[in-house]
Structure formats: C-alpha cells, structure tokens
Design an enzyme around this catalytic site. Structure first.
Site, mmCIF file in Angstrom:
data_model
loop_
_atom_site.group_PDB
_atom_site.id
_atom_site.type_symbol
_atom_site.label_atom_id
_atom_site.label_comp_id
_atom_site.label_asym_id
_atom_site.label_seq_id
_atom_site.Cartn_x
_atom_site.Cartn_y
_atom_site.Cartn_z
ATOM 1 N N GLU A 120 0.733 -1.292 0.049
ATOM 2 C CA GLU A 120 0.026 0.157 -0.095
ATOM 3 C C GLU A 120 0.789 1.332 0.107
ATOM 4 O O GLU A 120 0.642 2.291 -0.597
ATOM 5 C CB GLU A 120 -1.129 0.155 1.087
ATOM 6 C CG GLU A 120 -1.982 -1.063 1.308
ATOM 7 C CD GLU A 120 -2.924 -0.950 0.212
ATOM 8 O OE1 GLU A 120 -3.071 0.137 -0.456
ATOM 9 O OE2 GLU A 120 -3.848 -1.740 -0.066
ATOM 10 N N SER A 398 -38.079 -21.839 -25.499
ATOM 11 C CA SER A 398 -39.190 -21.300 -26.215
ATOM 12 C C SER A 398 -40.146 -20.179 -25.586
ATOM 13 O O SER A 398 -41.023 -19.578 -25.785
ATOM 14 C CB SER A 398 -40.112 -22.556 -26.362
ATOM 15 O OG SER A 398 -39.799 -23.062 -27.342
#
Length: 776
Positions: A120, A398
């Site tokens: 960091e 479908s």
C-alpha cells in the site's frame, strides 16, 4: 586642433572615434543585447507567474483546508452501518454492524505491518502524511500507461475512510485538499504505529466484516498473530477491493491479489525468495473456515441483498460506510416462501441436491422486485455469492417465442390469434439448416393460438422471418432485452455469443419483467430493488418507477389470451392453479450434437440443459429457471416440468388474499367467435400463398367452434398433441407426418400489410450443430 590630431590622440588613449557614417558601424547593430534583455524579461515574467500561481494554489488549498472536519478518535475508529428495510418497513439486515475484534498497536504482528506497507505505501515510514515522490510517480505512471494509479498514502486512505466518500466521482479538488491537510495533521498527532493500527482495524474485509483481526477470526478461526505468511498476505491485499478479493466467492482473483502482495514483500526485502515461492504455491483456500451467517434470515435474503448493494452503489453511495437507511421492495413473507419452495422437498420434488433453481417475483404494476432466489442449497459459508437469477448465460428456450416472434407479429403485422400457420418442414432463412419440433413431427395447418399452445418451432421461425429481425429486436429492446448479435436462432432460443456483463441475453429477472408488460397491458416497468435511500442528514432519494409503453394494449391482451391456453390446455398444464386466472409459457433448451457426444448420450435421449417457465396474473409475474451449474449435466425428461411446479407453488401463495381479476379487453381488440383481432385489421386479412418456405402461412380462421380450438378442417386430429401431454413433449418418434392439404377457411379477407421478408439471410449461431431445435 586638426581632425587628424584628434583621431591620433583618441587612438593613443584607446578610444574609438564616433563615426557619422555607416561604413564603420558594427554588423549586429546592438541586436544581441536587446535579445538577451527580452529573454530575461520573459524568464522573470514566468517566474513571477509561477510565484503568483503558487500563491494562488496555496490560497486555494488553504481555503479548502480551513473547512476540513476536525480530527476525532471516534471518527478514526468507528464504522457506520446501513440498515436495510423490507416493504413493511421492518429491518431485515444491517450492513457493517458485525462485532469487530480490535487490535492494539503493540499487538500488530510485524509480518502484517510488512505486508500492508509493502503493497500500500512502501514509503510510509518516511513521509509526513503526503508523499510528493509517490504523487509524482503515480502521475508519471498514469501519463505513461493511461491508467488511474492513485498517489494516496496509507494515512490519506485512513482519512478518506473516516471522513469522505470513497467513490471516484467524489474525489474532487476540494476533497483531495482536505484529505491531504488532515493527513498531515494526523501525522503530527499520532505515531506511525497508531496510524497503521487505525487502518488495520477500520478497513472493510468483505462479508460484512470490518478490521483485519475480525477477518482473521472469521476466515481462519485464529488471531492475526497466528496466521501464516500467505494468509497474512491475503488479508493485507483485500481492502482495495474486498468483494473482488473475497476468497470464498472469487478464489482465483483473490489468489492473484495475494501473490501481488507477496511479490511486493519480496521486492522490499521483507521475505526471501524461498518464502515467496512457498507462499505463492499455497492454495488460496488453505486454512479457510466456513463463514457463519450474521442472522437467521441472511441465507434467505442473501441474493436479494447482493442486488440491493449493487443498486445503491450504482447511485454513488457506499452501503458499508455511509450509514444509510435503505428501503427495499422486498416482501419478506414471499421471499421466505420462495426460499422454502426451492430449498426443501415440501412443495416440489427435485432430482438431487445439485439441481439448481433461480426465480424472480415482480409486481407487474410497478416493476418492483418482491422476491428473488438465485440458487438452491447454497453453502452456509457463502455470502453475496453468484445470483443465477440475474445471469444471462443460460437458455430460456421457447419463452422467447411470445416476445421475439408472435408479439412482434401482432404489433407490426396485425396478426390475429386465429391466423393459420403451417407447421411443416422448415429451414432457417437463407440456409439449409433444418428447424424441427421436439417430437420430430409436423401438425400441418394450425392457428397461431395452437402453435403457441403446443410450442411449435417451425411456426415461430416462420413468424420471425415474416416480422423481420430489426422489428423483433426493437420489440425486445422495449422489454429490456438486447442481443449484441441478434440472429434467427434467437426466435426460439436466448443463446448469445456475448454477455457483456449480463447486458445481453435473458435472465430470470429480465424474463419476468418482459412478461410483466403483457400483464400490464403493454406498459413495461424497469425492475428495481430499492425504493428509497435516506441519508444521515435526513435527505433522501426516492426511486421512481421507470415506465414506458412497450407495445399496444391490443398486442398485450391478445398474447395474454393465447398464453392462458398454454396453461389450461397446452404444454404447461401442470402450472395451473385451480380457479386462478393466469397466463404463461414453457421453455426447454437442447444440446448440440457435439454436446451429446461429450455427455455420451444418443440423439434420441430426452435430456435438456435448461428448463424455464414464466407466468403471470394481473398482480404478479414469476419466472423460474432450472438446470445444473454445469451445463453438460442434463435434466432428465421427467424433471422438465420442475420449473412450472415451482411457479405453481409460488403463484398459489402469492394469489392468497388478492383479487382474482381477469384482464379487460381493450377497445382496440374485437372478438369473433373464439379468436381475437386487432380492430381495423379484422376486415383486411391476407389470403395465403401456402407454398415455399419464405414465411409462415397466412391463412385466417375468423370463426372457430370453441375458445382455444380450430376447425377440424385445418388441424388434423390424428397429429394434434394431447391436452394431457407433459409440459414439454419428449422425442417419441422420428416419423415426420406430411402436412395435410389445407382447406380454405370460411372467411378469408385481404390484409393491409403483407408479411415482410427479411432482406438478408440471418446468421445462424449456436444452432448449426443442433440435434433439433429448442423443444418448447
């Protein structure tokens, strides 16, 4: 004194006589000194501008900094939870409210310090809150690569988490100035070890956990001091994107991040090459413990919470740190019932524990998502995991037909419910790829109502060709459904080659919302989860229903009238609820020939990868997808109707205590016998040319003997499917019945607009190697 004498004397004394002519004038004419003076003025001007700019910058910085909030220990250590309310204003979850395990500066393991600082802020112990070298380095990197690498120190990150929004759009100049000022002030008041400990205790660590000590206890069942190097590296790397680096949900991404942390530690000489290699080779799941649910309802609402969080974040807010009151559309009782239906055998029989179900319940009048389950038998240690109800990577079969074919045909071509269509050998337009039906048979001439009832693939494809792909795609888009590459196969299948992060294709959520437009007489409501967000200052954002007319009321009513028959006498008879007025459609996908080879199944096997049902009343729309996470694990034929079973049980519950209303036929529709027509088009029906394969047959049968049927002269009884057949017909025979000679109906009148032909052949995608077209 003569002139010569004057000149001689001047020469003796080193003086050059002044000439009154031009022959002895220097060639530069004094231009070099003048040029130097100009450059000097420019330089001084730039310096002055720089000084003025610096003073202005300092002034602007101070004007921002003087309004910065005051440093407070409570702010640095506290997290602010957000409450989630259901539709009855009851709190059902509190994000960020979990108990935190705090750690003291003297107890922070050196290994964790090395990991956090390395990944960091490697200059953490050298700067005073703001690191000019880091800022310049990140600026140069961003200029060179076009990236957005940040220059914030650990101290600045702590300030941002404690005082400001973490959203990129909120990172304006004023906030950055105040963040930098507070970081420098904090460095004066606190030691480096105290600042690092604040950060370690404060950061969010996914799954509702704050602080690395809390995460260590929850993930590994032991304190930070007892974690191994790879475990420590995993926790150190999570705060930048905790949900993305969650080892339970995204183990591969989490491992990549952990290995980055290990690499930075090696580069900073905090670990040896051997330690790096050994840790990198350690599985990401090493030592992970099952997560405990935060409360008894968490499992039931986990998928819903996931979508609420995503919706709030899309508003630019952080539900974990902003202290919000989030009011949702969740019907908790409906959510619990849907969970029970899907996760027990009390209501529906399932083939095995791995069988998956995803379902969405939508209020058709508002678009509010009232309940949603995104998976079955989800492990206890999974929180905010994948939600199958919003995924578009499976095929709804479908259920596409009403929204991609028949609905657009009514909307654009004024098709009637009694329009005669030909169920006969058909190919995709412009190709020799055959379109067949699930039972490998053809029924010949039949009405559109019957074609939908029995989910015939050939008539759907021919209707799609008549409408045209452009108009079909436009109809779908108005229902919230898009395909990057819309092809003819999408007339009967939702398969797509590109998902675009679920932007393209169809999910349970999208399907329910699309069919809700039929239920809402053609008005589409964009589905949403959050009704209102209240902020700490009392202000609020109220979500308004996003509505638009997606189709004519005639189209919606006529489609609904036919979809009623799908349940009462078609492929979805087992979705019926006695006495309930409702409509719906089945959808079953199929495997390609290559898939069947991989599975080891024959072409005659009655298996499917996906089975779907979507249905609705005037109050609710419910969609249900079923299948296995591994697509090549097939659904046996006897469980193809499980989706409609789940629907039936849920709709039975939803319909308790609400009126059993029917839809009112609009003035735009007229009924003749059992069939419906668009007003103004009834007298203008097209006389067919019953040959070729360019479009669906366009015969009309305005009058039938009873609702939902056609005259015996148009549909041969020997090939018509039984009304008691299962929800999707199996492949029972390879016999192909020749279509019978059609008899001219009693009334055939010309239409004002003939069926349109597609201008270019469609690209057949995902269907070229299909054994047969989608069953139903």
């Amino acid at each position: 004194m003569t002139t010569d004498e004057i000149g001689s004397r001047a020469a003796r004394h080193g003086h050059t006589p002044v000439s009154n002519g031009t022959e002895n004038t220097p060639s530069n004419g004094g231009k070099k000194p003048k040029k130097k003076r100009i450059l000097l003025k420019i330089f001084l001007g730039l310096v002055l501008l720089g000084i003025l700019g610096l003073l202005a910058g300092v002034g602007l910085f101070w004007s921002y900094a003087k309004d910065a909030p005051k440093l407070e220990d409570d702010k640095l250590s506290a997290t602010v939870s957000s409450k989630l309310y259901d539709a009855n204003n009851e709190v059902f979850e509190e994000l960020g409210a979990e108990k935190r395990e705090m750690i003291k500066p003297t107890d922070v393991p050196q290994l964790l310090k090395d990991a956090v600082v390395s990944v960091e802020d490697k200059r953490f112990y050298k700067h005073s809150g703001v690191d000019p070298i880091r800022i310049l380095g990140s600026a140069f990197s961003n200029f060179k690569t076009g990236g957005l690498q940040g220059g914030s120190t650990l101290t600045q990150q702590l300030i941002k988490l404690s005082y400001f929004s973490t959203k990129e759009k909120d990172q304006n100049l004023k906030r950055k100035a105040q963040e930098a000022w507070l970081a420098m002030q904090l460095e004066k008041e606190k030691s480096k070890e105290e600042i690092l400990t604040y950060y370690i205790n404060k950061v969010y660590m996914a799954n509702g956990l704050y602080g690395m000590e809390t995460a260590a206890q929850a993930y590994y069942g032991k304190p930070l001091a007892e974690l191994s190097l790879p475990q420590t590296a995993l926790l150190a790397g999570m705060p930048q994107a905790p949900n993305d680096y969650d080892p339970y949900v995204k183990p591969d991404v989490a491992k990549e991040r952990r290995d980055v942390v290990l690499y930075t530690m090696k580069e900073n000489d905090k670990i040896t090459q051997k330690e790096y290699d050994d840790a990198k080779a350690t599985p990401i799941a090493d030592g992970l413990q099952p997560l405990k649910q935060s409360n008894e309802n968490r499992k039931i609402v986990d998928n819903y919470i996931r979508e609420v969080i995503a919706e709030v974040e899309s508003m630019g807010k952080n539900p974990y740190t902003d202290g919000l009151d989030i009011h949702t559309n969740l019907d908790m009782n409906a959510q619990k019932r849907l969970y029970d239906i899907i996760n027990s055998d009390t209501y529906v029989e399932y083939p095995d524990p791995e069988f998956q179900v995803a379902s969405t319940v939508i209020d058709v009048k508002t678009g509010q998502v009232k309940a949603q389950i995104g998976g079955r038998n989800i492990p206890d240690d999974v929180q905010l995991g994948s939600n199958l109800a919003i995924e578009t990577d499976r095929d709804v079969g479908s259920t596409m037909k009403p929204i991609a074919d028949y609905g657009p045909a009514i909307e654009n071509l004024n098709y009637s419910t009694g329009r005669i269509m030909m169920d006969q050998p058909t190919t995709y337009e412009g190709t020799n790829i055959e379109v067949t039906n699930a039972d490998m048979q053809y029924y010949g001439a039949l009405t559109m109502r019957k074609a939908i009832m029995y989910s015939r693939n050939t008539t759907a494809i021919r209707t799609f060709d008549a409408v045209g792909s452009d108009k079909s795609a436009a109809f779908l888009k108005d229902l919230g459904i898009e395909f990057k590459d819309f092809v003819a196969a999408n007339a009967i299948s939702s398969n797509t080659s590109e998902l675009g992060g679920n932007k393209y294709g169809v999910s349970s959520l999208k399907l329910a919302a699309a069919y809700a437009a039929f239920a809402n007489m053609g008005v589409y409501n964009k589905p949403y989860y959050v009704s209102k967000v209240v902020y700490q200052d009392g202000s609020e954002d109220v979500t308004e229903t996003e509505s638009k007319r997606a189709m004519k009321d005639s189209t919606a009513y006529m489609m609904t009238d036919m979809l009623k028959d799908v349940i009462s006498g078609g492929t979805a008879f087992n979705a019926g609820v006695p006495g309930l007025i409702q409509a719906g459609k089945t959808g079953t996908a199929n495997y390609t020939d290559d898939d069947l080879v991989k599975i080891g199944a024959s072409a005659s096997s009655s298996i499917a990868p996906d089975s779907t049902f979507v249905g609705y009343t005037p109050h609710y729309a419910v969609s249900v997808w079923t299948g296995y996470k591994q697509r090549l694990t097939p659904i046996p034929y006897e469980y193809w109707g499980t989706a409609s079973d789940v629907y039936r049980e849920m709709m039975t519950y939803l319909s308790e205590g609400v009126s059993n209303d029917d839809w009112v036929m609009p003035d735009s529709v007229i009924r003749s016998g059992s069939e419906l027509y668009v007003k103004g088009a009834y007298e203008e029906q097209l006389l067919p040319s019953n040959t070729g394969n360019t479009s669906s047959s366009s015969w009309e049968n305005p009058v039938s003997s009873e609702p939902g049927t056609t005259s015996s002269s148009t549909v041969p009884s020997q090939t018509e499917p039984s009304s008691t057949q299962p929800s999707e017909p199996p492949v029972s025979s390879t016999q192909q019945t020749e279509p019978p000679a059609s008899t001219t109906p009693t009334e055939v009148l010309p239409s004002s607009e003939p069926p349109q032909e597609s201008s270019t052949p469609p690209v057949i995608q995902n269907n070229a190697t299909r054994r047969r077209s989608s069953p139903g």
